[in-house]
Motif scaffolding. Structure first.
Motif, mmCIF file in Angstrom:
data_model
loop_
_atom_site.group_PDB
_atom_site.id
_atom_site.type_symbol
_atom_site.label_atom_id
_atom_site.label_comp_id
_atom_site.label_asym_id
_atom_site.label_seq_id
_atom_site.Cartn_x
_atom_site.Cartn_y
_atom_site.Cartn_z
ATOM 1 N N VAL A 2 -8.904 -20.215 -41.099
ATOM 2 C CA VAL A 2 -10.347 -20.219 -40.822
ATOM 3 C C VAL A 2 -10.942 -18.857 -41.189
ATOM 4 C CG1 VAL A 2 -12.101 -20.356 -39.011
ATOM 5 C CG2 VAL A 2 -10.206 -21.989 -39.024
ATOM 6 N N ILE A 3 -10.248 -17.782 -40.765
ATOM 7 C CA ILE A 3 -10.715 -16.429 -41.095
ATOM 8 C C ILE A 3 -10.778 -16.235 -42.608
ATOM 9 C CG2 ILE A 3 -10.092 -13.991 -40.946
ATOM 10 C CD1 ILE A 3 -8.930 -14.601 -38.153
ATOM 11 N N ALA A 4 -9.743 -16.721 -43.304
ATOM 12 C CA ALA A 4 -9.680 -16.556 -44.761
ATOM 13 C C ALA A 4 -10.816 -17.301 -45.458
ATOM 14 C CB ALA A 4 -8.331 -17.028 -45.283
ATOM 15 N N HIS A 5 -11.289 -18.395 -44.877
ATOM 16 C CA HIS A 5 -12.327 -19.208 -45.512
ATOM 17 C C HIS A 5 -13.687 -19.011 -44.832
ATOM 18 C CE1 HIS A 5 -8.658 -21.305 -46.861
ATOM 19 N NE2 HIS A 5 -9.379 -21.656 -47.913
ATOM 20 N N ALA A 6 -13.845 -17.923 -44.100
ATOM 21 C CA ALA A 6 -15.093 -17.714 -43.360
ATOM 22 C C ALA A 6 -16.311 -17.702 -44.279
ATOM 23 C CB ALA A 6 -15.011 -16.403 -42.568
ATOM 24 N N ASP A 7 -16.165 -17.183 -45.489
ATOM 25 C CA ASP A 7 -17.309 -17.120 -46.401
ATOM 26 C C ASP A 7 -17.773 -18.500 -46.845
ATOM 27 O OD1 ASP A 7 -17.402 -14.381 -46.293
ATOM 28 O OD2 ASP A 7 -16.138 -14.072 -48.056
ATOM 29 N N ALA A 8 -16.903 -19.498 -46.697
ATOM 30 C CA ALA A 8 -17.267 -20.851 -47.130
ATOM 31 C C ALA A 8 -18.060 -21.616 -46.068
ATOM 32 C CB ALA A 8 -15.997 -21.638 -47.488
ATOM 33 N N VAL A 9 -18.115 -21.089 -44.862
ATOM 34 C CA VAL A 9 -18.829 -21.784 -43.785
ATOM 35 C C VAL A 9 -20.305 -21.437 -43.879
ATOM 36 C CG1 VAL A 9 -19.033 -22.101 -41.293
ATOM 37 C CG2 VAL A 9 -16.776 -21.703 -42.317
ATOM 38 N N LYS A 10 -21.137 -22.451 -44.028
ATOM 39 C CA LYS A 10 -22.555 -22.239 -44.314
ATOM 40 C C LYS A 10 -23.379 -22.135 -43.029
ATOM 41 C CE LYS A 10 -21.637 -22.682 -48.680
ATOM 42 N NZ LYS A 10 -21.543 -21.459 -49.510
ATOM 43 N N GLY A 11 -24.605 -21.717 -43.202
ATOM 44 C CA GLY A 11 -25.587 -21.722 -42.139
ATOM 45 C C GLY A 11 -25.402 -20.623 -41.107
ATOM 46 N N LYS A 12 -26.170 -20.776 -40.020
ATOM 47 C CA LYS A 12 -26.148 -19.784 -38.948
ATOM 48 C C LYS A 12 -24.771 -19.694 -38.311
ATOM 49 C CE LYS A 12 -27.897 -16.948 -35.876
ATOM 50 N NZ LYS A 12 -28.264 -15.553 -36.252
ATOM 51 N N ILE A 13 -24.080 -20.835 -38.182
ATOM 52 C CA ILE A 13 -22.762 -20.812 -37.556
ATOM 53 C C ILE A 13 -21.778 -20.028 -38.424
ATOM 54 C CG2 ILE A 13 -21.910 -22.965 -38.591
ATOM 55 C CD1 ILE A 13 -21.345 -21.768 -34.956
ATOM 56 N N GLY A 14 -21.964 -20.088 -39.749
ATOM 57 C CA GLY A 14 -21.127 -19.291 -40.646
ATOM 58 C C GLY A 14 -21.366 -17.804 -40.444
ATOM 59 N N GLU A 15 -22.626 -17.430 -40.255
ATOM 60 C CA GLU A 15 -22.946 -16.024 -39.983
ATOM 61 C C GLU A 15 -22.295 -15.588 -38.675
ATOM 62 O OE1 GLU A 15 -27.143 -15.414 -39.991
ATOM 63 O OE2 GLU A 15 -27.457 -16.479 -41.899
ATOM 64 N N ASN A 16 -22.357 -16.480 -37.671
ATOM 65 C CA ASN A 16 -21.748 -16.149 -36.375
ATOM 66 C C ASN A 16 -20.235 -15.980 -36.506
ATOM 67 O OD1 ASN A 16 -24.301 -16.425 -35.321
ATOM 68 N ND2 ASN A 16 -23.944 -18.440 -34.416
ATOM 69 N N LEU A 17 -19.611 -16.848 -37.326
ATOM 70 C CA LEU A 17 -18.164 -16.750 -37.534
ATOM 71 C C LEU A 17 -17.812 -15.410 -38.178
ATOM 72 C CD1 LEU A 17 -15.254 -17.794 -37.718
ATOM 73 C CD2 LEU A 17 -15.912 -19.033 -39.806
ATOM 74 N N ARG A 18 -18.546 -15.054 -39.220
ATOM 75 C CA ARG A 18 -18.237 -13.802 -39.912
ATOM 76 C C ARG A 18 -18.470 -12.586 -39.012
ATOM 77 N NH1 ARG A 18 -20.026 -17.330 -43.837
ATOM 78 N NH2 ARG A 18 -22.242 -16.847 -43.618
ATOM 79 N N ALA A 19 -19.469 -12.678 -38.128
ATOM 80 C CA ALA A 19 -19.720 -11.578 -37.193
ATOM 81 C C ALA A 19 -18.594 -11.433 -36.176
ATOM 82 C CB ALA A 19 -21.048 -11.805 -36.471
ATOM 83 N N ALA A 20 -17.912 -12.554 -35.893
ATOM 84 C CA ALA A 20 -16.862 -12.535 -34.868
ATOM 85 C C ALA A 20 -15.484 -12.213 -35.420
ATOM 86 C CB ALA A 20 -16.822 -13.895 -34.166
ATOM 87 N N LEU A 21 -15.337 -12.146 -36.722
ATOM 88 C CA LEU A 21 -14.009 -11.973 -37.323
ATOM 89 C C LEU A 21 -13.205 -10.811 -36.746
ATOM 90 C CD1 LEU A 21 -14.694 -12.741 -41.110
ATOM 91 C CD2 LEU A 21 -13.667 -14.237 -39.382
ATOM 92 N N PRO A 22 -13.806 -9.644 -36.490
ATOM 93 C CA PRO A 22 -12.977 -8.532 -36.003
ATOM 94 C C PRO A 22 -12.322 -8.801 -34.648
ATOM 95 C CG PRO A 22 -15.079 -7.730 -36.862
ATOM 96 C CD PRO A 22 -15.185 -9.219 -36.801
ATOM 97 N N ARG A 23 -12.920 -9.643 -33.826
ATOM 98 C CA ARG A 23 -12.347 -9.837 -32.497
ATOM 99 C C ARG A 23 -11.460 -11.081 -32.364
ATOM 100 N NH1 ARG A 23 -18.021 -10.661 -31.603
ATOM 101 N NH2 ARG A 23 -18.557 -12.848 -31.148
ATOM 102 N N LEU A 24 -11.415 -11.929 -33.381
ATOM 103 C CA LEU A 24 -10.657 -13.176 -33.262
ATOM 104 C C LEU A 24 -9.152 -12.964 -33.117
ATOM 105 C CD1 LEU A 24 -12.583 -15.553 -35.706
ATOM 106 C CD2 LEU A 24 -12.736 -15.399 -33.210
ATOM 107 N N PRO A 25 -8.517 -12.038 -33.853
ATOM 108 C CA PRO A 25 -7.076 -11.838 -33.626
ATOM 109 C C PRO A 25 -6.763 -11.427 -32.181
ATOM 110 C CG PRO A 25 -7.744 -10.885 -35.729
ATOM 111 C CD PRO A 25 -9.006 -11.258 -35.012
ATOM 112 N N LEU A 26 -7.608 -10.560 -31.609
ATOM 113 C CA LEU A 26 -7.385 -10.165 -30.215
ATOM 114 C C LEU A 26 -7.584 -11.364 -29.285
ATOM 115 C CD1 LEU A 26 -6.882 -8.104 -27.974
ATOM 116 C CD2 LEU A 26 -9.326 -7.518 -28.057
ATOM 117 N N ASN A 27 -8.605 -12.164 -29.566
ATOM 118 C CA ASN A 27 -8.812 -13.371 -28.762
ATOM 119 C C ASN A 27 -7.554 -14.229 -28.738
ATOM 120 O OD1 ASN A 27 -11.420 -12.509 -28.491
ATOM 121 N ND2 ASN A 27 -12.383 -14.313 -29.405
ATOM 122 N N ARG A 28 -6.943 -14.391 -29.899
ATOM 123 C CA ARG A 28 -5.734 -15.217 -30.001
ATOM 124 C C ARG A 28 -4.615 -14.619 -29.153
ATOM 125 N NH1 ARG A 28 -3.856 -16.397 -35.909
ATOM 126 N NH2 ARG A 28 -3.839 -14.120 -35.942
#
Length: 931
Positions: A218-244
């Motif tokens: 999902v992280i690797a394909h974050a640029d492919a996710v469109k719209g506002k939710i895609g922007e939210n995903l890309r903004a969250a990328l730095p914290r997702l590994p820690l979340n896991r």
């Protein structure tokens, strides 16, 4: 034939203690100690042990920091402190678990989840079938298909749900067990303060994982996710590994025991008996003394069935579809609003909720509206969030104009939770709601008034197995709490849209329960729901207050309080604070050596009203203190406070009525509480002088005469009582004539007073001791009075015994109209608890029927009032107060005769009893004159 593998049960102790605490009402034992959480967990433990596992452990969190706190200092930082009532049950819980022979495991530096996870995978590897007893979704990552029976399953003992295969996990969450950690990382967890991808709910997380497989992908394909939710995903990328990492349960905790060392030890029977007795666990005691095995298992099943019958924690498992997380939309553009309006037009019904900046509905400003048309799908339309940097929102007028036709459509069913508040808010903003069809608070209340608190959070947990977002989660607590208009829109959307969503889900869960009980459904449909708009109109009408009169009364009360303080000082021989229980106790019981006849729950002398009354015949000072307190209460509660509660816009006082308060169905009121203005004292009655009519109008009061006694005559069918009421005789004089064998005109005032005390006392379960105390006679003489009464009114005695028996057999009693009151202690071994339940069983049908009757009358009168007066003109009369068996109106002077005829006729016709319903009425410039 394959041998059945041994079984290990791992109990998530911390989770269950919390869940039981919030799921059950605030139960206490005879000593006043909290027991609700203990009760729920003990029943779960007994059920678990009766299934005879080979190994078992009760796992709890160790105090102190864990490795997750070191990784993420804000981990669980938003969690509130453990409530004191729950903290008090932690050690008793551990004592019971230990006495049951179950090992309690806690390991420093990790959480209970990690200990459970480590043991679970070790046991499964050894061919042991593992059951994790929990309600925590995080454990779904551990589920393993049972190869030869040695898998890992999750069982929610409170709801009965079970996850024991990949397929079941996919069915519930939409992802496989090995994807659960990635699923949690994407969504985040508000409870643990793990911040996921903004606007990423369960469906979005599951969709991404279905498409890409893993979080890394999902992280690797974050640029492919469109719209506002895609922007939210890309903004969250730095914290997702820690979340896991934070969401991953450790499986390699160093433990001092292996799974096959977790054998159930021998029970400490004497210790268990003492603990069960202390905390009032009667069924557990019976099981303990009757042995284990089949009898014990039957006992557990009976307890669960009984508690389910009364709507307790052991009710049937909720529909999984109604417990799933929801997806919510923030509506901030005209296009989104148009789309939601179209959805509402297409739907047969919708749930709604308002968000405001005040608890006072008549003064509140609308901040937003939430809407739901299907479970799991809701929207929030913000219109008044004004914090610095708040995103652009639709205009309040624009939104209300778009929604007004939908709210005005009586054919469109609207649902709410305590919706009377929302009806007020919308009316004050120019939107009149028609077609308000269902209220989940009232559905729950009618289904079982005593099973639960009826707020949304409690109902969601009980009937949906769903943990809601709390107001404090988004607005803070105490002095730091902010107005909802200051809450960030993302947080506001999650909170507010969930309110509408959960309301709709609750209705889907509760409606079938009511439908299965036709008598209860009639109470709900014919009494409670039609009453909602009636009460809203009464509250909106308000009542006019004479502030000058109250100020005069306050000054007079103050002078008399000062005189009583001086008298108390003289009697005591020194000054002391009459408002301080500690100082009063020290003076009365230590210095004056008066007997402490009433004690607090902790065994200390009490200085409450009952305690002072008990010794008022032994010294003058207790009576002076009581008189002082009585005046002080009137002053602080009414004469000083009522002028401060006048609404600046209307110039009137507006109370709030509560339908889901008393289990018998009687209405309560608050802010101000007008139900408790004293009527038996001159000072209490004088307060009613301040409730006045405006110029050209009158106050009209209509009051049922002796309604509960009339209901007793109807229910008991006693010939003498029916005859007395049918003839229109003074019932107390008629009773005295029957009891004392005299003609009615020969009955003296003392005999009538005794008969009145018996008439009312028996309805409330008064004993010979209580009657003797009230009449100032000997207990033997009082017992003779009661015996004579039952001899002359045998139908009453038979009714009381019949009602007790019905309550013991059914667990509840009913009003004439079918309302039920469940009686938890009707079969209690404790004589005091059982006697209290029996008194309630006798009184509840009368008090509840009286409540139903006046509600029916209010509905009929309101409908009649709606047709009076010309369009566009001020209505000639308003219903302004309901107090117990009395209705109070404000009416044009020339309309009073018409009003009296219509009101008394409808009140008398509100029920068909075997005796007439008589209504007394009065007219005056103020309530005191009219009463």
């Amino acid at each position: 034939m394959t041998a059945t593998p041994p079984r290990l049960v791992l109990i998530d102790g911390s989770s269950y203690l919390y869940r039981a605490f919030h799921a059950l009402p605030p139960l206490t034992n005879d000593a006043g100690e909290p027991t609700g959480a203990l009760f729920g967990v003990v029943n779960m433990l007994r059920a678990t042990l009766n299934e005879r596992p080979d190994f078992v452990a009760y796992v709890v969190d160790a105090p102190g920091r864990t490795f997750r706190d070191d990784l993420y200092p804000q981990y669980k930082a938003t969690r509130s402190a453990m409530p004191d009532d729950l903290r008090a049950q932690v050690q008793p819980m551990c004592d019971i678990v230990h006495a049951l022979g179950i090992d309690i495991l806690r390991v420093d530096g990790v959480e209970a989840d990690d200990v459970i996870g480590t043991l679970a995978v070790q046991a499964a590897a050894q061919g042991i079938a593992v059951t994790i007893s929990t309600g925590d979704k995080d454990f779904a990552q551990l589920v393993r298909n049972a190869d030869g029976g040695a898998g890992i399953a999750l069982v929610n003992t409170m709801s009965g749900s079970r996850l024991d295969s990949d397929a079941r996990v996919v069915e519930k969450f939409g992802v496989r067990p090995e994807q659960i950690v990635d699923y949690l990382a994407l969504m985040g967890d508000s409870v643990d303060n793990i911040i996921g991808v903004d606007k990423c709910g369960p469906k979005t997380a599951a969709k991404w994982l279905a498409e890409y497989g893993t979080l890394d992908a999902v992280i690797a394909h974050a640029d492919a996710v469109k719209g506002k939710i895609g922007e939210n995903l890309r903004a969250a990328l730095p914290r997702l590994p820690l979340n896991r990492t934070l969401a991953t349960i450790k499986l390699d905790v160093a433990l001092d025991r292996t799974p096959n060392e977790l054998l159930l030890r021998e029970r400490h029977v004497d210790q268990l008996r003492g603990l069960y007795a202390r905390y009032g666990f009667k069924q557990a005691l019976r099981e303990l003394d009757g042995g284990a095995g089949d009898a014990g298992a039957a006992g557990v099943r009976n307890t669960a069935a009984g508690y389910a019958r009364t709507g307790g924690a052991a009710a049937e498992a909720p529909d999984a579809a109604l417990a799933a997380p929801g997806e919510y939309e923030m509506v901030t553009t005209p296009e989104q609003l148009d789309a939601w309006v179209a959805r509402l037009h297409a739907a047969d019904e919708f749930a709604f909720d308002t968000e405001t900046d005040s608890l006072d509905a008549l003064c509140a400003n609308l901040v937003g509206i939430s809407l739901a048309v299907a479970p799991g799908h809701a929207a929030y339309i913000p219109v008044g969030h004004d914090y610095p940097g708040a995103p652009a929102q639709l205009g309040r007028g624009e939104v209300l104009d778009a929604l007004r036709p939908l709210f005005a459509d009586a054919g469109k069913r609207k649902l709410g939770q305590h919706g009377k508040y929302d009806l007020h808010v919308l009316r004050c903003h120019g939107v009149d709601v028609r077609g308000y069809a269902d209220d989940t608070m009232l559905e729950s209340f009618v289904f079982n008034a005593t099973a639960s608190r009826h707020d949304m959070d409690s109902l969601a947990k009980r009937y949906l197995g769903y943990d809601t977002i709390k107001f404090s989660d988004v607005a803070g607590k105490g002095a730091k709490q902010i107005l909802f208009s200051q809450v960030a829109l993302d947080d506001a959307t999650r909170y507010a849209a969930e309110d509408a969503d959960v309301t709709l889900r609750l209705h889907r869960a509760l409606a079938p329960k009511l439908a299965a009980e036709p008598a209860l459904e009639r109470v709900y449909r014919e009494i409670e729901m039609p009453l909602v708009p009636v009460l809203a109109r009464i509250e909106a009408n308000g009542v006019l207050i004479d502030g000058d009169e109250l100020r005069r009364q306050s000054a007079d009360l103050g002078r008399r309080m000062l005189a009583l303080q001086q008298q108390a000082t003289e009697l005591a021989g020194r000054t002391f604070n009459l408002d301080s229980p500690k100082q009063v106790c020290a003076l009365l019981f230590e210095e004056l050596k008066l007997p402490a006849l009433v004690k607090t729950p902790t065994g200390q002398p009490s200085a409450n009203e009952e305690a002072l009354e008990a010794i008022s015949d032994q010294h003058e000072l207790p009576r002076v203190i009581l008189d002082y307190r009585s005046l002080a209460k009137l002053r602080s509660t009414y004469t000083d406070k009522l002028p401060e509660m006048v609404n600046a816009r209307t110039g009137r006082v507006h109370t709030s009525y509560h339908q889901a308060g008393a289990a018998t169905g009687r209405l309560a009121s608050s802010d101000p509480n007008l139900q408790n203005i004293p009527i038996r004292t001159a000072d209490g009655r004088r307060i009613r002088k301040a409730f006045v009519a405006p110029p050209g109008r009158k106050i009209v009061a209509c009051d049922y005469s002796q309604i509960e006694l009339r209901i007793m005559a109807h229910l008991s069918e006693d010939p003498a009582l029916l005859r007395a009421f049918g003839s229109g005789a003074d019932i107390h004089r008629a009773t005295a004539a029957e009891v004392f064998g005299k003609a009615i005109d020969e009955v003296g005032s003392d005999e009538r007073r005794a008969a009145k005390a018996i008439n009312f006392g028996l309805m409330y379960g008064m004993s010979a001791f209580g009657l003797a105390k009230q009449l100032g006679i000997g207990r033997g003489e009082a017992q003779d009075y009661i015996a004579l009464y039952f001899a002359r009114y045998p139908g009453v005695r038979d009714f009381m015994e019949r009602t007790r028996q019905q309550a013991r057999e059914q667990g509840y009693v009913e009003t004439v109209f079918g309302r039920r009151l469940y009686l938890e202690n009707i079969a209690a071994r404790n004589q005091g608890l059982r006697a209290g339940a029996e008194r309630a069983a006798i009184n509840a049908p009368m008090q509840g029927t009286a409540a139903d009757i006046i509600k029916r009358a209010m509905i009929a009168i309101d409908a009649w009032l709606a047709g009076q007066g010309a369009a566009g003109q001020e209505v000639p009369a308003l219903m302004v107060l309901q107090v117990h068996d009395e209705l109070v109106f404000e009416a044009d002077a020339d309309f009073v005769p018409t009003l009296l005829e219509a009101v008394t006729g409808r009140m008398s016709a509100a029920a068909e009893l075997r005796v007439p319903l008589v209504v007394d009425s009065g007219i005056g410039d103020n309530w005191d004159e009219a009463h």
